[in-house]
Design a protein around this motif. Structure first.
Motif, mmCIF file in Angstrom:
data_model
loop_
_atom_site.group_PDB
_atom_site.id
_atom_site.type_symbol
_atom_site.label_atom_id
_atom_site.label_comp_id
_atom_site.label_asym_id
_atom_site.label_seq_id
_atom_site.Cartn_x
_atom_site.Cartn_y
_atom_site.Cartn_z
ATOM 1 N N UNK A 272 7.899 -100.594 15.288
ATOM 2 C CA UNK A 272 8.383 -100.083 14.016
ATOM 3 C C UNK A 272 9.737 -99.392 14.178
ATOM 4 N N UNK A 273 9.883 -98.621 15.243
ATOM 5 C CA UNK A 273 11.140 -97.898 15.492
ATOM 6 C C UNK A 273 12.285 -98.868 15.748
ATOM 7 N N UNK A 274 12.016 -99.925 16.523
ATOM 8 C CA UNK A 274 13.049 -100.928 16.793
ATOM 9 C C UNK A 274 13.503 -101.618 15.505
ATOM 10 N N UNK A 275 12.551 -101.904 14.633
ATOM 11 C CA UNK A 275 12.883 -102.549 13.363
ATOM 12 C C UNK A 275 13.654 -101.598 12.451
ATOM 13 N N UNK A 276 13.262 -100.324 12.453
ATOM 14 C CA UNK A 276 13.946 -99.335 11.622
ATOM 15 C C UNK A 276 15.423 -99.224 11.989
ATOM 16 N N UNK A 277 15.714 -99.338 13.282
ATOM 17 C CA UNK A 277 17.108 -99.282 13.735
ATOM 18 C C UNK A 277 17.934 -100.418 13.152
#
Length: 256
Positions: A92-97
Motif C-alpha cells: 500500500x505504501x509503495x502504491x501511495x508513493x
C-alpha cells in the motif's frame, strides 16, 4: 490482469484460482516487466508470498518500476505461513508513493516453505489446501464488485524489527546454498526455476550468484533434493511445493 510472484507454487495456485473465477489472465512479474512499461488495465491484482514479515524485493521492484492506470482498482493477496506481517502495508505504501491506492487486501495462510526454520511442511497441508478454493471464491466475489476492504492492511513495529534482523545478509547466511553432487543429476531444474536468473551452470558446476531473494524454488523443486542449506542435505519430506502446481507450470509461468 493478475500479476504474481511465486517460489514454490502457493501464490501461483491462488493466481490460477482467481484467474478462472474472474476470467482474468495471469502473468509472472518478470514477464510483466519485460512486456510492459505501463499497465492500463482497470483492475490489477498482485499476488505474492510473505518473506520475513514483509513484501519480497522482486514484488517491490515491480511496483516501483511499473506505471499503472491512475484510476485502477488494485488488490493485493499475500500468501503466508503465519500472518502477512507488514507485507500488505508495504504494498500500500509503495502504491501511495505513486499516487495510487490499494483498494483491497487479503492474507491467506498456506504451507510455509521455509524448511530450515520449521518442522517438515507436510503437517501444514490440511486446512490450508481445503480452505483455499472457498477463500478464492469469497475474494473473487469481492473483487468482481470492486469492494473496498483495507482491514487486513496493518503495520507492526515487531514485523519491521524482525525483517531488519533476519533479511539480507543474515538470511543469506541462514539459507546458504551448496550442491550435493552425489545426488545432483545435472538436470538444470535449479537454473530454470530461479526467477532471478541467479543460478549458472558452468563445466558441470552449479554457481549461485548474489541476486538470490530466498524464494527457495531451487531447494524445493530439485528432483533429488541435491541443493543443500548450510551444508545440510534436506530429506524429501522437507521439500515443499504446492501439491496442485507442477514443475512444468512453474517453468511455463516463470518464462518471460
Amino acid at each position: 490482469m493478475i500479476i504474481y510472484f511465486s517460489g514454490t507454487g502457493n501464490s501461483l495456485s491462488m493466481a490460477k484460482l482467481l484467474s478462472r473465477l474472474l476470467n482474468e489472465p495471469i502473468l509472472h512479474i518478470n514477464a510483466a516487466l519485460q512486456r510492459y512499461s505501463k499497465m492500463d488495465e482497470a483492475k490489477i491484482g498482485i499476488i505474492f508470498p510473505v518473506y520475513c514479515c514483509d513484501i519480497p524485493d522482486p514484488v517491490a521492484h515491480f511496483v516501483e518500476k511499473m506505471e499503472f492506470n491512475p484510476s485502477a482498482y488494485i488488490y493485493g493477496i499475500a500468501t503466508c505461513g503465519g500472518d502477512a506481517g507488514n507485507a500488505l502495508y508495504s504494498l500500500s505504501k509503495l502504491l501511495t508513493k505513486k499516487n495510487l491506492k490499494l483498494s483491497y487486501g487479503r492474507e491467506i495462510t498456506m504451507t510455509d516453505n521455509c524448511t530450515p526454520l520449521i518442522s517438515p511442511p507436510t503437517v501444514y497441508y490440511g486446512s490450508s489446501i481445503s480452505n483455499q478454493k472457498n477463500l478464492a471464491e469469497q475474494i473473487a466475489s469481492d473483487i468482481s464488485q470492486n469492494r473496498i476492504d483495507t482491514s487486513t492492511i496493518s503495520y507492526g513495529l515487531k514485523n519491521t524489527l524482525t525483517h531488519a534482523a533476519i533479511s539480507g545478509f543474515v538470511l543469506d547466511k541462514l539459507l546458504k546454498k551448496s550442491v550435493n553432487y552425489d545426488l545432483c543429476v545435472h538436470c538444470g531444474t535449479c537454473q530454470k526455476i530461479c526467477p532471478q536468473n541467479n543460478i549458472k551452470i558452468e563445466a558441470g558446476k552449479i554457481e549461485f550468484g548474489k541476486a538470490c531473494v530466498q524464494c527457495l524454488a531451487c531447494v524445493h523443486w530439485c528432483p533429488n533434493a541435491a541443493i543443500q542449506l548450510r551444508g545440510r542435505t534436506l530429506s524429501k519430506s522437507e521439500q515443499y511445493h504446492h501439491p496442485e502446481i507442477t514443475l512444468k507450470e512453474m517453468l511455463k509461468h516463470n518464462a518471460p
